[in-house]
Design a protein around this motif. Structure first.
Motif, mmCIF file in Angstrom:
data_model
loop_
_atom_site.group_PDB
_atom_site.id
_atom_site.type_symbol
_atom_site.label_atom_id
_atom_site.label_comp_id
_atom_site.label_asym_id
_atom_site.label_seq_id
_atom_site.Cartn_x
_atom_site.Cartn_y
_atom_site.Cartn_z
ATOM 1 N N MET A 1 -23.496 14.558 0.149
ATOM 2 C CA MET A 1 -24.485 15.604 0.411
ATOM 3 C C MET A 1 -23.897 16.662 1.338
ATOM 4 O O MET A 1 -23.192 16.344 2.289
ATOM 5 C CB MET A 1 -25.739 14.999 1.062
ATOM 6 C CG MET A 1 -26.560 14.118 0.137
ATOM 7 S SD MET A 1 -28.066 13.586 0.973
ATOM 8 C CE MET A 1 -28.803 12.611 -0.324
ATOM 9 N N THR A 2 -24.211 17.896 1.102
ATOM 10 C CA THR A 2 -23.691 18.981 1.934
ATOM 11 C C THR A 2 -24.117 18.824 3.380
ATOM 12 O O THR A 2 -23.358 19.099 4.301
ATOM 13 C CB THR A 2 -24.184 20.334 1.408
ATOM 14 O OG1 THR A 2 -23.787 20.453 0.040
ATOM 15 C CG2 THR A 2 -23.575 21.470 2.201
ATOM 16 N N GLY A 3 -25.332 18.361 3.604
ATOM 17 C CA GLY A 3 -25.838 18.234 4.964
ATOM 18 C C GLY A 3 -25.086 17.243 5.806
ATOM 19 O O GLY A 3 -25.225 17.219 7.012
ATOM 20 N N ILE A 31 -36.948 12.700 11.015
ATOM 21 C CA ILE A 31 -35.870 11.718 11.210
ATOM 22 C C ILE A 31 -34.628 12.431 11.739
ATOM 23 O O ILE A 31 -33.941 11.936 12.644
ATOM 24 C CB ILE A 31 -35.566 10.987 9.891
ATOM 25 C CG1 ILE A 31 -36.806 10.222 9.416
ATOM 26 C CG2 ILE A 31 -34.382 10.034 10.069
ATOM 27 C CD1 ILE A 31 -36.657 9.594 8.043
ATOM 28 N N GLY A 32 -34.340 13.615 11.208
ATOM 29 C CA GLY A 32 -33.187 14.370 11.677
ATOM 30 C C GLY A 32 -33.318 14.812 13.120
ATOM 31 O O GLY A 32 -32.373 14.685 13.914
ATOM 32 N N THR A 33 -34.479 15.334 13.495
ATOM 33 C CA THR A 33 -34.661 15.769 14.881
ATOM 34 C C THR A 33 -34.719 14.576 15.826
ATOM 35 O O THR A 33 -34.367 14.692 16.998
ATOM 36 C CB THR A 33 -35.932 16.623 15.017
ATOM 37 O OG1 THR A 33 -37.055 15.923 14.445
ATOM 38 C CG2 THR A 33 -35.769 17.954 14.307
ATOM 39 N N THR A 34 -35.141 13.418 15.329
ATOM 40 C CA THR A 34 -35.083 12.202 16.135
ATOM 41 C C THR A 34 -33.633 11.859 16.458
ATOM 42 O O THR A 34 -33.301 11.496 17.599
ATOM 43 C CB THR A 34 -35.749 11.030 15.400
ATOM 44 O OG1 THR A 34 -37.167 11.227 15.398
ATOM 45 C CG2 THR A 34 -35.440 9.698 16.071
ATOM 46 N N ALA A 35 -32.747 11.968 15.477
ATOM 47 C CA ALA A 35 -31.327 11.709 15.718
ATOM 48 C C ALA A 35 -30.773 12.663 16.768
ATOM 49 O O ALA A 35 -29.983 12.273 17.635
ATOM 50 C CB ALA A 35 -30.548 11.835 14.410
ATOM 51 N N ARG A 36 -31.190 13.906 16.688
ATOM 52 C CA ARG A 36 -30.760 14.891 17.679
ATOM 53 C C ARG A 36 -31.223 14.485 19.075
ATOM 54 O O ARG A 36 -30.457 14.552 20.051
ATOM 55 C CB ARG A 36 -31.326 16.255 17.306
ATOM 56 C CG ARG A 36 -30.999 17.369 18.282
ATOM 57 C CD ARG A 36 -31.650 18.670 17.833
ATOM 58 N NE ARG A 36 -31.310 19.778 18.703
ATOM 59 C CZ ARG A 36 -31.734 21.026 18.538
ATOM 60 N NH1 ARG A 36 -32.515 21.318 17.497
ATOM 61 N NH2 ARG A 36 -31.385 21.990 19.382
ATOM 62 N N PRO A 56 -31.190 7.910 1.526
ATOM 63 C CA PRO A 56 -31.099 9.038 2.445
ATOM 64 C C PRO A 56 -31.800 10.283 1.924
ATOM 65 O O PRO A 56 -32.096 10.384 0.738
ATOM 66 C CB PRO A 56 -29.588 9.272 2.549
ATOM 67 C CG PRO A 56 -29.070 8.842 1.220
ATOM 68 C CD PRO A 56 -29.910 7.660 0.801
ATOM 69 N N GLN A 57 -32.022 11.219 2.852
ATOM 70 C CA GLN A 57 -32.644 12.499 2.507
ATOM 71 C C GLN A 57 -31.845 13.618 3.172
ATOM 72 O O GLN A 57 -31.705 13.650 4.393
ATOM 73 C CB GLN A 57 -34.091 12.542 2.988
ATOM 74 C CG GLN A 57 -34.990 11.479 2.365
ATOM 75 C CD GLN A 57 -36.401 11.563 2.893
ATOM 76 O OE1 GLN A 57 -37.019 12.617 2.879
ATOM 77 N NE2 GLN A 57 -36.918 10.447 3.391
ATOM 78 N N GLU A 58 -31.340 14.511 2.376
ATOM 79 C CA GLU A 58 -30.426 15.542 2.875
ATOM 80 C C GLU A 58 -31.043 16.387 3.984
ATOM 81 O O GLU A 58 -30.347 16.813 4.915
ATOM 82 C CB GLU A 58 -29.990 16.442 1.715
ATOM 83 C CG GLU A 58 -28.919 17.453 2.086
ATOM 84 C CD GLU A 58 -28.405 18.197 0.883
ATOM 85 O OE1 GLU A 58 -27.600 19.133 1.074
ATOM 86 O OE2 GLU A 58 -28.808 17.857 -0.252
ATOM 87 N N ARG A 59 -32.344 16.622 3.931
ATOM 88 C CA ARG A 59 -32.986 17.472 4.937
ATOM 89 C C ARG A 59 -32.856 16.890 6.344
ATOM 90 O O ARG A 59 -32.863 17.633 7.321
ATOM 91 C CB ARG A 59 -34.467 17.673 4.591
ATOM 92 C CG ARG A 59 -34.704 18.398 3.274
ATOM 93 C CD ARG A 59 -36.159 18.810 3.103
ATOM 94 N NE ARG A 59 -37.085 17.720 3.331
ATOM 95 C CZ ARG A 59 -37.394 16.784 2.423
ATOM 96 N NH1 ARG A 59 -36.832 16.827 1.221
ATOM 97 N NH2 ARG A 59 -38.258 15.836 2.700
ATOM 98 N N SER A 64 -30.663 17.651 12.041
ATOM 99 C CA SER A 64 -30.143 16.866 13.163
ATOM 100 C C SER A 64 -29.263 17.665 14.110
ATOM 101 O O SER A 64 -28.847 17.148 15.155
ATOM 102 C CB SER A 64 -29.348 15.674 12.627
ATOM 103 O OG SER A 64 -28.115 16.100 12.054
ATOM 104 N N SER A 65 -28.945 18.908 13.767
ATOM 105 C CA SER A 65 -28.112 19.779 14.626
ATOM 106 C C SER A 65 -26.776 19.142 14.989
ATOM 107 O O SER A 65 -26.310 19.263 16.124
ATOM 108 C CB SER A 65 -28.884 20.164 15.899
ATOM 109 O OG SER A 65 -30.010 20.943 15.572
ATOM 110 N N GLY A 66 -26.185 18.440 14.048
ATOM 111 C CA GLY A 66 -24.866 17.862 14.286
ATOM 112 C C GLY A 66 -24.858 16.388 14.646
ATOM 113 O O GLY A 66 -23.779 15.797 14.787
ATOM 114 N N ALA A 67 -26.025 15.769 14.805
ATOM 115 C CA ALA A 67 -26.075 14.333 15.115
ATOM 116 C C ALA A 67 -25.935 13.525 13.833
ATOM 117 O O ALA A 67 -26.662 12.558 13.593
ATOM 118 C CB ALA A 67 -27.373 13.997 15.842
ATOM 119 N N HIS A 68 -24.983 13.905 12.998
ATOM 120 C CA HIS A 68 -24.846 13.314 11.667
ATOM 121 C C HIS A 68 -24.468 11.843 11.713
ATOM 122 O O HIS A 68 -24.905 11.047 10.870
ATOM 123 C CB HIS A 68 -23.792 14.085 10.868
ATOM 124 C CG HIS A 68 -24.147 15.516 10.648
ATOM 125 N ND1 HIS A 68 -23.272 16.441 10.119
ATOM 126 C CD2 HIS A 68 -25.295 16.213 10.907
ATOM 127 C CE1 HIS A 68 -23.852 17.622 10.044
ATOM 128 N NE2 HIS A 68 -25.073 17.504 10.527
#
Length: 274
Positions: A1-3, A31-36, A56-59, A64-68
């Motif tokens: 995924m690109t994200g 979920i992404g902002t939680t990782a951040r 997984p979900q690409e969004r 996550s602002s880099g918390a990949h």
């Protein structure tokens, strides 16, 4: 995924840091902002229990602002029981107690408790409920301790990432030794008392020379007030050098003004009477 491309080089800061467990999360962005939020507080381990839209979900990676890497390492479980099976202590966030007899802590006290548990080489987890309704009674029954945030009782609404960030922050601060107050001096440093006294002597001498103390009786008190002012804070050496320059320039200008007036007066005296 690109994200998933790139991301910060983050990883577990400690072996037994708390596990963040999102129970039935609804939106990938949350979920992404939680990782951040987790990355901000040095948390790494993320578990998802029955995410509504699958995984997984690409969004999530985009949000996550880099918390990949936290999302890359996230694990999926069907039930809360499975998600907490290998943990030794389980906390659950609880915005509204629901007739449950259980210990309730603030985030700060809970974080301190988690640090003590970690020091014993035991693992802890924190349950966070779905965005809309939070954890239900069955979810909270799996926890040893409830966490309730002491917020404005008239408005206690938090989104998922905010709730996680508060816990991540308290976890980080429970072991942080940052000084509560520090003066940023950059390339200079705090001046010594001797350097300050040297400047003050120069200032007092210049004020004497310019006749500043017109009321001689008030001179001692005014000097004390000035001394208190310059001793009140942490003046840097650069600031003292600047002040020395200011005092010298003001004195030089005053001397030139006096000399100019004197010269002008002498010129008038030398003119013949009309």
């Amino acid at each position: 995924m690109t994200g998933r491309d790139g991301g910060a080089a983050i990883g577990p800061t400690t072996e037994n840091s708390p596990v963040i467990i999102l129970v039935r999360p609804q939106l990938a962005e949350n979920i992404g902002t939680t990782a951040r939020a987790m990355a901000n507080g040095g948390l790494f381990h993320l578990r998802l229990v029955a995410p509504r839209d699958g995984w997984p979900q690409e969004r999530a990676w985009y949000a996550s602002s880099g918390a990949h890497r936290i999302l890359d390492a996230a694990t999926i479980y069907e039930t809360v029981d499975e998600a907490v099976a290998d943990l030794h202590r389980v906390f659950a966030t609880c915005p509204r107690p629901r007739h449950i007899i259980k210990t309730v802590m603030t985030p700060r006290n809970a974080a301190a408790d988690m640090r003590l548990t970690e020091a014993r080489h035991l693992r802890t987890g924190i349950l966070f409920g779905p965005e809309r309704a939070g954890l239900d009674n069955e979810d909270m029954a799996r926890a040893d301790t409830l966490i309730r945030y002491p917020l404005n009782p008239d408005f206690m609404s938090l989104n998922l990432a905010q709730a996680v960030l508060i816990m991540a922050y308290e976890w980080w601060m429970a072991a942080d030794n940052t000084a509560p107050h520090v003066l940023m001096t950059n390339e200079t440093q705090v001046a010594s008392k001797g350097a300050i006294e040297n400047f003050f002597g120069n200032l007092t001498r210049r004020l004497d020379e310019t006749g500043f103390w017109r009321n001689v009786q008030k001179r001692p008190g005014m000097i004390r007030n000035l001394r208190h002012y310059f001793q009140r804070g942490e003046i840097t050496e650069q600031e003292l050098r600047t002040l020395h320059g200011v005092v010298t320039e003001l004195s030089r200008t005053a001397e030139q003004s006096v000399a100019a007036k004197a010269a002008q007066g002498n010129a008038h005296e030398g003119q013949p009477d009309a």
